[in-house]
Design a protein around this motif. Structure first.
Motif, PDB file in Angstrom:
ATOM      1  N   HIS A   1       0.974  -1.613   0.519  1.00  0.00           N
ATOM      2  CA  HIS A   1      -0.133   0.360  -0.373  1.00  0.00           C
ATOM      3  C   HIS A   1       0.787   0.949   0.095  1.00  0.00           C
ATOM      4  CE1 HIS A   1      -3.987   2.324   1.664  1.00  0.00           C
ATOM      5  NE2 HIS A   1      -2.488   2.827   1.776  1.00  0.00           N
ATOM      6  N   GLU A   2       2.013   1.517   0.598  1.00  0.00           N
ATOM      7  CA  GLU A   2       2.761   2.759   1.081  1.00  0.00           C
ATOM      8  C   GLU A   2       3.811   2.615  -0.300  1.00  0.00           C
ATOM      9  OE1 GLU A   2       1.052   3.057   3.894  1.00  0.00           O
ATOM     10  OE2 GLU A   2       2.231   5.031   3.207  1.00  0.00           O
TER      11      GLU A   2
ATOM     12  N   HIS B   1       1.655   4.719  -2.795  1.00  0.00           N
ATOM     13  CA  HIS B   1       1.527   5.880  -2.732  1.00  0.00           C
ATOM     14  C   HIS B   1       2.630   6.246  -3.841  1.00  0.00           C
ATOM     15  CE1 HIS B   1      -1.611   7.096   0.282  1.00  0.00           C
ATOM     16  NE2 HIS B   1      -1.105   5.663   0.477  1.00  0.00           N
TER      17      HIS B   1
ATOM     18  N   TYR C   1     -11.024   4.056   2.778  1.00  0.00           N
ATOM     19  CA  TYR C   1      -9.785   2.656   2.543  1.00  0.00           C
ATOM     20  C   TYR C   1     -11.071   1.801   1.546  1.00  0.00           C
ATOM     21  CZ  TYR C   1      -6.414   4.606   4.768  1.00  0.00           C
ATOM     22  OH  TYR C   1      -5.281   5.296   5.136  1.00  0.00           O
TER      23      TYR C   1
HETATM   24 ZN   LIG Z   1      -2.287   4.948   2.300  1.00  0.00          ZN
END
Ligand SMILES: [Zn+2]
Length: 541
Positions: A374-375, A378, A468
């Motif tokens: 997930h990071e 980004h 989310y």
């Molecule tokens: Zn995030």
């Protein structure tokens, strides 16, 4: 290149000129190409415009045909097309739409580890001001805000009012542009905070006054009120030239590439420089083990760990994740990317421009791999395609979260993707919580929507559920509705047109308009319908 210490009131203007006049020789070719592209674009657009607009078409053609120089080409195109366009003035439902600025920050800073303080002086150039006063946000989530000591304009001190969250500088008269000189100290908290020092790992983000954002009326927006979760940030992209002095034993991971460093005694002075980023952050420690690999697109990726236990595991996650996102969306926009492990009991995972951070204790979570993926996502949705986070948090978080499912699909196969998709759909339909390390508790989420500002959520559970979970289920549904071809054309279109910009809902809908306008009502339904009603609508047939 030696200009450490060369600073004066006009240094920002000088460095701006330097940027444009004294490029490395090989960049000369880039400018020739730019000039040719501008001329061609002007001639051709004056007689004919394709349905999707020229920007998208050109970016797409270049992205597909000139793969080896893709990054630089897209960057050049963005320079050509970076002017605020009229469509960005459109106000999305219920959201006050800011007008983009592009400030330059030239900051000289010294990290004093003994007193946990950064001492800084900054020249901040605001090219598009047209105002008598200037607002800077002091993003902080603690009782120790940045202390602004003085603000100077044309070598004279100017008055300013300050609160823990912002300063308002009063200029003697209305000016169209300004270079302000600020002197300030930034205290660094000790402990596992979003920004702070824990176990000699220093996470330094939002450490300097950040130029405020204009709303549609040309007034300064107020800074978002932190709620103790999420990302209460509002900012435009800027250009950065950072000179930083710190203990020589530290290794730093930062938003921009290193230009020069010089060690004198026990201290090292670094200069990093990068254009058009969300903000400038640094993570440093004498404890890091440094590794690097090259992403599919050619971008160098550094990753830092505190011990060697998970090095191989992390390298595989990074490789698989960056391959997935490069193939699905396009190349990462910036020249470098860092993934950094921070000590246990720091913030579980967080994004800074050019940097993905995760806490070492995440390895013991069942969802740890998911959060690292997930990071890294980004990098595409936040570093590259920015957004005004406090207003449209769903725009980057929803795509980062959905992207982590694409990572699962890429690494473990379609069955694993479908299984996770079903789990998330069930959580959403049953109105159950979706939080970082645990989910599945029943929560009341009656009227929440996706597209609502950060500060309007009642609590963290509702915020995670809408921002989310529901947004991810939205992308799952739209992919089912549209089919893979159209769905990924849409996300690629959105990525390529908006990398290097601060995107809004309008940019996401415009991209869908271009590739499959018949699905716009479905997207709007997901974004705007109160939750209980939406569950009824989606489960009725
Ligand atoms: Zn995030």
């Amino acid at each position: 290149v030696e200009h450490v210490g060369e600073r004066g009131e006009h240094s920002v203007a000088k460095s701006y000129q330097r940027k444009h006049l004294s490029r490395h020789p090989w960049k000369w070719f880039g400018y020739q190409l730019t000039v040719t592209l501008v001329a061609t674009t002007l001639i051709v657009t004056s007689v004919y415009t394709p349905p999707g607009g020229w920007t998208g078409l050109l970016q797409k053609v270049i992205a597909k045909t000139l793969v080896p120089i893709q990054n630089e080409s897209i960057r050049m195109l963005h320079r050509l097309t970076n002017k605020p366009m009229s469509k960005q003035l459109t106000t999305a439902t219920g959201i006050q739409q800011p007008l983009p600025q592009r400030p330059s920050y030239s900051i000289q800073a010294r990290l004093d580890t003994a007193s946990h303080t950064i001492h800084s002086e900054a020249d901040i150039w605001i090219p598009n001001l047209h105002d008598t006063h200037v607002r800077f946000y002091l993003f902080t989530e603690n009782d120790h805000p940045i202390q602004v000591k003085s603000v100077t304009f044309h070598s004279k001190n100017v008055p300013f009012s300050s609160s823990p969250q912002m300063i308002d500088v009063q200029l003697p008269s209305r000016v169209d542009q300004a270079i302000l000189h600020l002197v300030f100290d930034t205290p660094i908290l000790q402990g596992g905070y979003r920004y702070g020092e824990k176990d000699n790992v220093w996470t330094i983000g939002y450490w300097y006054p950040i130029l405020g954002v204009h709303n549609t009326n040309g007034n300064w927006s107020n800074p978002p009120q932190p709620q103790g979760y999420g990302d209460p940030f509002l900012e435009d992209n800027g250009d950065y030239d950072i000179t930083w002095t710190a203990p020589a034993s530290f290794h730093w991971y930062t938003t921009g590439p290193l230009l020069v460093s010089k060690t004198k005694g026990t201290e090292t002075t670094y200069e990093w420089k990068i254009e058009n980023v969300r903000n400038f952050a640094l993570v440093g420690s004498p404890r890091f083990h440094d590794h690097s690999l090259r992403m599919q697109s050619g971008t160098i990726l550094h990753y830092a760990t505190l011990d060697d236990t998970h090095d191989n595991q992390l390298a595989t996650i990074i490789k698989q994740a960056t391959d997935t996102y490069t193939e699905r969306f396009g190349s990462y926009y910036y020249p470098e990317f860092s993934v950094v492990e921070t000590p246990a009991h720091t913030v579980f995972a967080q994004e800074y421009p050019g940097i993905a951070l995760f806490s070492a204790d995440i390895w013991s979570w069942t969802s740890g791999e998911h959060w690292i993926a997930h990071e890294i996502a980004h990098g595409w949705w936040y570093h590259s395609v920015g957004d005004y986070e406090s207003q449209t948090e769903w725009l980057d978080e929803g795509l980062a979260e959905y992207s982590s499912l694409l990572y699962i699909e890429h690494r473990y196969g379609i069955q694993a993707y479908l299984q996770e998709a079903k789990r998330l759909r069930d959580l959403w339909k049953n109105q159950q919580s979706y939080t970082p390390n645990g989910s599945g508790t029943a929560i009341p989420v009656g009227d929440e929507k996706v597209d609502q500002p950060y500060t309007s959520f009642q609590n963290q559970l509702q915020y995670y559920y809408a921002t989310y979970l529901r947004t991810t289920v939205m992308y799952l549904d739209l992919r089912d509705q549209m089919g893979d071809k159209l769905f990924f054309d849409w996300l690629q279109q959105y990525y390529l047109k908006n990398a290097g910009k601060v995107a809004t809902r309008t940019d996401l809908t415009n991209a869908l308009q271009d590739v499959g306008r018949q699905f716009l009502p479905r997207l709007n339904q997901w974004l705007d319908t109160p939750n209980a009603k939406l569950i009824q609508e989606m489960t009725a047939h």
